[in-house]
Enzyme design. Sequence first.
Site, PDB file in Angstrom:
ATOM      1  N   LYS A  54       0.838  -1.208   0.000  1.00  0.00           N
ATOM      2  CA  LYS A  54       0.000   0.000   0.000  1.00  0.00           C
ATOM      3  C   LYS A  54       0.871   1.254   0.000  1.00  0.00           C
ATOM      4  O   LYS A  54       0.628   2.195  -0.757  1.00  0.00           O
ATOM      5  CB  LYS A  54      -0.904   0.020   1.243  1.00  0.00           C
ATOM      6  CG  LYS A  54      -2.119  -0.876   1.104  1.00  0.00           C
ATOM      7  CD  LYS A  54      -2.843  -1.054   2.432  1.00  0.00           C
ATOM      8  CE  LYS A  54      -3.921  -2.109   2.317  1.00  0.00           C
ATOM      9  NZ  LYS A  54      -4.485  -2.532   3.593  1.00  0.00           N
ATOM     10  N   GLN A  98      -4.713  -0.998   9.719  1.00  0.00           N
ATOM     11  CA  GLN A  98      -4.625  -2.346   9.163  1.00  0.00           C
ATOM     12  C   GLN A  98      -5.199  -3.372  10.140  1.00  0.00           C
ATOM     13  O   GLN A  98      -4.833  -3.407  11.306  1.00  0.00           O
ATOM     14  CB  GLN A  98      -3.149  -2.670   8.844  1.00  0.00           C
ATOM     15  CG  GLN A  98      -2.921  -4.024   8.211  1.00  0.00           C
ATOM     16  CD  GLN A  98      -3.571  -4.149   6.833  1.00  0.00           C
ATOM     17  OE1 GLN A  98      -3.494  -3.233   6.012  1.00  0.00           O
ATOM     18  NE2 GLN A  98      -4.222  -5.262   6.584  1.00  0.00           N
ATOM     19  N   ASP A 121     -11.342   3.133   3.952  1.00  0.00           N
ATOM     20  CA  ASP A 121     -11.688   1.707   3.864  1.00  0.00           C
ATOM     21  C   ASP A 121     -13.208   1.528   3.736  1.00  0.00           C
ATOM     22  O   ASP A 121     -13.680   0.459   3.380  1.00  0.00           O
ATOM     23  CB  ASP A 121     -11.222   0.988   5.136  1.00  0.00           C
ATOM     24  CG  ASP A 121      -9.974   0.155   4.883  1.00  0.00           C
ATOM     25  OD1 ASP A 121      -9.707  -0.176   3.710  1.00  0.00           O
ATOM     26  OD2 ASP A 121      -9.286  -0.184   5.871  1.00  0.00           O
TER      27      ASP A 121
END
Length: 290
Positions: A54, A98, A121
């Site tokens: 990422k 995460q 997200d």
Amino acid sequence: MSETKIIDGKAVAAALKAEIRSKVARLQHSGPIPGLAVVLVGHDPASEIYVRSKIKQTTEVGLASIEHRLDSDVLQEDLLRLVEELNEDPAVHGILVQLPLPAHINSTEILLAIDPRKDVDGFHPINVGMIATQSGGIVPCTPLGSMKLIQSVRPDLAGLKAIIIGRSNIVGKPMAQLLLAQDCTVTLAHSKTRNLAEEIAASDIVVAAVGRPHCIRGEWIKPGAIVIDVGINRIVDEQGQRRIVGDVAFDEALGRAGAITPVPGGVGPMTIACLLSNTVDAFLRETCPD
Ligand code: NDP
């Protein structure tokens, strides 16, 4: 047997990232650029790989990457404080914590603390509700990427019958909302679904998000259907080789499906590309609300 189109997720993702790169380059001329903050707690090897990828792709498209690595014994209040600081930081437009977080951390409380406008997200209940009511909201990256792949082969989905196998909050449920918003007739299947093969055989679009290698057999697929394989399963094959495979028995589906995504190289590359796209969109909403 008719020919099956293999949907090249890497190519679609590369095109999306090229678009993002030129958008960011234009922004650079006029002032600040979008920033994505990634928070990694502990040293889970799979999470390390995702986060590295990422960060690499974030900088490749010209976005600012802000990285926070915390020890696995971090306290809930310290992680919450970091999220609050990132919420307030004008250089941060997207926040990604995460998952999974260590067992002692209350993940729900952490995700709820993220400013919904920076929740790239798309997991915050505010965004979930906005998607469900079709009133905007940030769309979770994997379903968003899957939709883009479907529409790369068939833009107009109105009236098609779609099935999603898997009802998780991060993939299955938002995927169902997105297909519904495109006027599909949607079935959301799960482990208690009866006659799964029949349900799949009646569907023009199949999205598999189960996490069980090759559990969707080729013979179940309606001839000509679009098949999106979200599953990522690590297996040791008959030759003793470690491989990553999807949920769909890919070889069986060839010649039957109209189009199918491979694993790897299908949905996976789209997920990160959509994260970057969500970050740029969050920046644009913040800086030019109209
Ligand atoms: P979850 O484990 O949260 O959900 C799995 C779903 O599959 C559940 O709804 C479960 O049903 C259903 N299921 C399990 N067994 C069966 C069965 N025999 N028949 C029908 N349904 C079944 O998984 P996720 O949604 O998080 O992920 C799914 C897969 O997608 C995983 O392989 C994951 O690694 C991958 N993934 C890939 C991403 C990418 O970027 N490509 C991103 C995210 C996930 P029930 O609810 O009844 O238990």
